[in-house]
Design an enzyme around this catalytic site. Structure first.
Site, PDB file in Angstrom:
ATOM      1  N   ASP A  12       7.358  -5.717   4.742  1.00 31.74           N
ATOM      2  CA  ASP A  12       8.528  -6.043   4.928  1.00 31.74           C
ATOM      3  C   ASP A  12       9.332  -6.745   3.832  1.00 31.74           C
ATOM      4  O   ASP A  12       8.592  -7.009   2.742  1.00 31.74           O
ATOM      5  CB  ASP A  12       8.848  -7.268   6.247  1.00 31.74           C
ATOM      6  CG  ASP A  12      10.206  -7.623   6.461  1.00 31.74           C
ATOM      7  OD1 ASP A  12      11.078  -6.933   6.397  1.00 31.74           O
ATOM      8  OD2 ASP A  12      10.226  -9.081   6.569  1.00 31.74           O
ATOM      9  N   SER A  13      10.780  -7.156   3.752  1.00 30.36           N
ATOM     10  CA  SER A  13      11.149  -8.022   2.653  1.00 30.36           C
ATOM     11  C   SER A  13      10.656  -9.322   2.587  1.00 30.36           C
ATOM     12  O   SER A  13      10.657 -10.152   1.521  1.00 30.36           O
ATOM     13  CB  SER A  13      12.822  -8.043   2.859  1.00 30.36           C
ATOM     14  OG  SER A  13      12.914  -8.604   3.931  1.00 30.36           O
ATOM     15  N   TYR A  44      17.087  -7.198   1.906  1.00 31.35           N
ATOM     16  CA  TYR A  44      17.270  -6.075   1.548  1.00 31.35           C
ATOM     17  C   TYR A  44      18.641  -5.403   2.219  1.00 31.35           C
ATOM     18  O   TYR A  44      19.156  -4.357   1.874  1.00 31.35           O
ATOM     19  CB  TYR A  44      15.884  -5.263   2.301  1.00 31.35           C
ATOM     20  CG  TYR A  44      14.816  -4.793   1.513  1.00 31.35           C
ATOM     21  CD1 TYR A  44      14.489  -5.810   0.588  1.00 31.35           C
ATOM     22  CD2 TYR A  44      13.944  -4.060   1.856  1.00 31.35           C
ATOM     23  CE1 TYR A  44      13.385  -5.613  -0.286  1.00 31.35           C
ATOM     24  CE2 TYR A  44      12.808  -3.697   1.132  1.00 31.35           C
ATOM     25  CZ  TYR A  44      12.443  -4.600   0.021  1.00 31.35           C
ATOM     26  OH  TYR A  44      10.992  -4.412  -0.663  1.00 31.35           O
ATOM     27  N   GLY A  45      18.830  -6.331   3.388  1.00 28.35           N
ATOM     28  CA  GLY A  45      19.894  -5.787   4.277  1.00 28.35           C
ATOM     29  C   GLY A  45      21.405  -5.702   3.599  1.00 28.35           C
ATOM     30  O   GLY A  45      22.447  -5.163   4.038  1.00 28.35           O
ATOM     31  N   CYS A  75       9.876  -3.000   8.607  1.00 26.34           N
ATOM     32  CA  CYS A  75      11.255  -3.515   8.017  1.00 26.34           C
ATOM     33  C   CYS A  75      12.248  -2.385   8.690  1.00 26.34           C
ATOM     34  O   CYS A  75      12.031  -1.197   8.336  1.00 26.34           O
ATOM     35  CB  CYS A  75      11.327  -3.530   6.482  1.00 26.34           C
ATOM     36  SG  CYS A  75      12.790  -3.586   5.924  1.00 26.34           S
ATOM     37  N   ASN A  76      13.229  -2.810   9.550  1.00 24.26           N
ATOM     38  CA  ASN A  76      13.873  -1.702   9.954  1.00 24.26           C
ATOM     39  C   ASN A  76      15.100  -1.173   8.695  1.00 24.26           C
ATOM     40  O   ASN A  76      15.417  -0.097   9.026  1.00 24.26           O
ATOM     41  CB  ASN A  76      15.061  -2.158  10.958  1.00 24.26           C
ATOM     42  CG  ASN A  76      14.488  -2.723  12.114  1.00 24.26           C
ATOM     43  OD1 ASN A  76      14.369  -1.934  13.282  1.00 24.26           O
ATOM     44  ND2 ASN A  76      13.798  -3.835  12.417  1.00 24.26           N
ATOM     45  N   THR A  77      15.587  -1.976   7.974  1.00 23.30           N
ATOM     46  CA  THR A  77      16.156  -1.582   6.605  1.00 23.30           C
ATOM     47  C   THR A  77      15.569  -0.364   5.911  1.00 23.30           C
ATOM     48  O   THR A  77      16.147   0.755   5.721  1.00 23.30           O
ATOM     49  CB  THR A  77      16.589  -2.699   5.955  1.00 23.30           C
ATOM     50  OG1 THR A  77      17.060  -3.786   6.789  1.00 23.30           O
ATOM     51  CG2 THR A  77      17.665  -2.374   5.063  1.00 23.30           C
ATOM     52  N   GLU A 152      14.652 -16.944   6.570  1.00 23.81           N
ATOM     53  CA  GLU A 152      13.892 -17.369   5.448  1.00 23.81           C
ATOM     54  C   GLU A 152      14.362 -18.646   4.940  1.00 23.81           C
ATOM     55  O   GLU A 152      13.302 -19.106   4.172  1.00 23.81           O
ATOM     56  CB  GLU A 152      14.341 -16.132   4.292  1.00 23.81           C
ATOM     57  CG  GLU A 152      13.751 -14.818   4.611  1.00 23.81           C
ATOM     58  CD  GLU A 152      12.617 -14.680   4.534  1.00 23.81           C
ATOM     59  OE1 GLU A 152      11.566 -15.441   3.692  1.00 23.81           O
ATOM     60  OE2 GLU A 152      11.780 -13.897   4.947  1.00 23.81           O
ATOM     61  N   CYS A 184      16.254  -5.817  13.201  1.00 22.58           N
ATOM     62  CA  CYS A 184      15.798  -6.284  12.186  1.00 22.58           C
ATOM     63  C   CYS A 184      14.459  -7.049  12.542  1.00 22.58           C
ATOM     64  O   CYS A 184      14.524  -7.935  13.435  1.00 22.58           O
ATOM     65  CB  CYS A 184      16.860  -7.258  11.421  1.00 22.58           C
ATOM     66  SG  CYS A 184      16.207  -8.367  10.202  1.00 22.58           S
ATOM     67  N   THR A 185      13.641  -6.868  11.904  1.00 28.24           N
ATOM     68  CA  THR A 185      12.092  -7.722  12.367  1.00 28.24           C
ATOM     69  C   THR A 185      12.262  -9.195  12.048  1.00 28.24           C
ATOM     70  O   THR A 185      11.340  -9.846  12.612  1.00 28.24           O
ATOM     71  CB  THR A 185      11.043  -7.031  11.392  1.00 28.24           C
ATOM     72  OG1 THR A 185      11.123  -7.186   9.886  1.00 28.24           O
ATOM     73  CG2 THR A 185      10.764  -5.718  11.908  1.00 28.24           C
ATOM     74  N   HIS A 186      13.069  -9.611  11.589  1.00 27.22           N
ATOM     75  CA  HIS A 186      13.346 -11.053  11.371  1.00 27.22           C
ATOM     76  C   HIS A 186      13.793 -11.784  12.489  1.00 27.22           C
ATOM     77  O   HIS A 186      13.665 -13.172  12.788  1.00 27.22           O
ATOM     78  CB  HIS A 186      14.396 -11.456  10.183  1.00 27.22           C
ATOM     79  CG  HIS A 186      13.774 -11.498   8.721  1.00 27.22           C
ATOM     80  ND1 HIS A 186      13.424 -10.325   8.037  1.00 27.22           N
ATOM     81  CD2 HIS A 186      13.381 -12.565   8.076  1.00 27.22           C
ATOM     82  CE1 HIS A 186      13.086 -10.527   6.969  1.00 27.22           C
ATOM     83  NE2 HIS A 186      12.805 -12.059   6.758  1.00 27.22           N
TER      84      HIS A 186
HETATM   85  N1  DGL Z   1      13.235  -7.726   8.139  1.00 26.40           N
HETATM   86  C1  DGL Z   1      13.789  -6.464   7.256  1.00 26.40           C
HETATM   87  C2  DGL Z   1      14.474  -5.620   8.631  1.00 26.40           C
HETATM   88  O1  DGL Z   1      13.950  -5.316   9.585  1.00 26.40           O
HETATM   89  C3  DGL Z   1      14.819  -6.720   6.182  1.00 26.40           C
HETATM   90  C4  DGL Z   1      15.594  -7.974   6.233  1.00 26.40           C
HETATM   91  C5  DGL Z   1      16.334  -8.292   4.874  1.00 26.40           C
HETATM   92  O2  DGL Z   1      15.662  -8.408   4.047  1.00 26.40           O
HETATM   93  O3  DGL Z   1      17.513  -8.094   4.917  1.00 26.40           O
HETATM   94  O4  DGL Z   1      15.504  -5.053   8.413  1.00 26.40           O
END
Ligand code: DGL
Length: 304
Positions: A12-13, A44-45, A75-77, A152, A184-186
């Site tokens: 993931d990021s 990443y988003g 990571c979904n992105t 974060e 998003c996994t966050h």
């Molecule tokens: N957790 C990641 C996702 O699922 C990336 C989030 C990010 O870095 O913007 O998209």
């Protein structure tokens, strides 16, 4: 069948992938995991599809050198923007979140809201996947640019976070969604806040749960399960500051992990990039075009 004790690479990021790791540790306790957080380059988003693709390739190249037997995009992105392209480029299976999450969502409801990073929301990946599985589903995707910096930055319990979440979720509640996907996994780290706003009438889907089940099926199918005796504790790697990741992740892991730093080679000169990567980034450019169509629309309705 001979067990395969090589690790599974999960990335993931940042700390978002820990919501996937949690499921892995619950459902696949025999597997050894190598976790990578690209903390030097998050979020990443708000990156372009080309940047995300390049980052994903860096990570998968590194994982290939570490002999992973499978890579999982936690990571979904990355799953939305790079999975279709990179899954053919490596000698091991690469899994992502979108299809497992989309399938679970349309099993639950027909009016589906997706909260995601701006890059995932504007790719329309969730809408497209749900439409393929269930054409009558209505899907609205909302980009939530502040959520990853909140998680974060360890600001989940700040009063301002609740106000921000209300702003993102109200348009979905106005559409009377019955299902909400954490795209998003966050975001499952924010589930208490989200639940306060959406209440009990909306079913929340965490694609991590369904990705983990898909991983079990893939390991079954390919005969790649590890032997229980070979299990090793998760190894953590980041591209940014190890101490920062160790501190933040200890909230969810319940212990302070040892974390190592990985430095990727600097990107080649611009002229070289154009020559070397031109054919490979074509699909990403197509996706960028598709993104433009959504650029001014925070709400993306699959039916429109
Ligand atoms: N957790 C990641 C996702 O699922 C990336 C989030 C990010 O870095 O913007 O998209």
């Amino acid at each position: 069948m001979t067990p395969n004790n090589q690790p599974i690479g999960l990335f993931d990021s940042g700390v978002g992938g820990l919501t996937v790791l949690r499921e892995f540790e619950r459902i696949l306790p025999d597997e050894s995991v190598l976790y990578f957080g690209d903390t030097a380059r998050l979020p990443y988003g708000t990156r372009t599809p080309e940047e995300i693709l390049a980052f994903v390739r860096d990570i998968l190249d590194w994982m290939a050198a570490r002999n992973v037997k499978m890579a999982v995009m936690a990571c979904n992105t990355s799953s939305a923007l790079a999975l279709d392209i990179v899954r053919r480029e490596y000698g091991f299976p690469v899994l992502g979140l979108i299809f497992p999450g989309a399938r679970a969502a349309v099993k639950t409801g027909r009016r589906v809201g997706v909260i995601a990073t701006p890059a995932t929301a504007s790719s329309g990946a969730y809408s497209q996947a749900m439409r393929e599985i269930c054409p009558e589903a209505q899907v609205w995707e909302v980009g939530c640019p502040d959520f990853v910096p909140i998680v974060e930055g360890d600001r989940i319990h700040d009063p301002a976070t609740l106000a921000t979440a209300r702003e993102y979720l109200q348009p979905l509640l106005d559409r009377q969604i019955d299902t909400l996907v954490y795209g998003c996994t966050h975001y499952p780290h924010l589930s208490e806040v989200v639940r306060t706003i959406v209440g009990d009438r909306v079913t929340c889907i965490d694609p991590a749960v369904h990705l983990t089940r898909a991983t079990v099926r893939e390991l079954d199918l390919l005969g790649l399960h590890a032997a229980p005796s070979a299990h090793r504790p998760t190894q953590f790697f980041v591209s940014g500051k190890p101490s920062q990741f160790a501190e933040l992740s200890s909230r969810w892991l319940g212990h302070r992990p040892g974390v190592e730093r990985v430095r990727f080679a600097p990107p080649p000169e611009v002229a070289e990039v154009a020559t070397v990567t031109e054919p490979a980034i074509e699909p990403a450019i197509e996706r960028a075009d598709r993104n433009d169509a959504y650029a001014d629309r925070p709400l993306v309705n699959a039916d429109e």
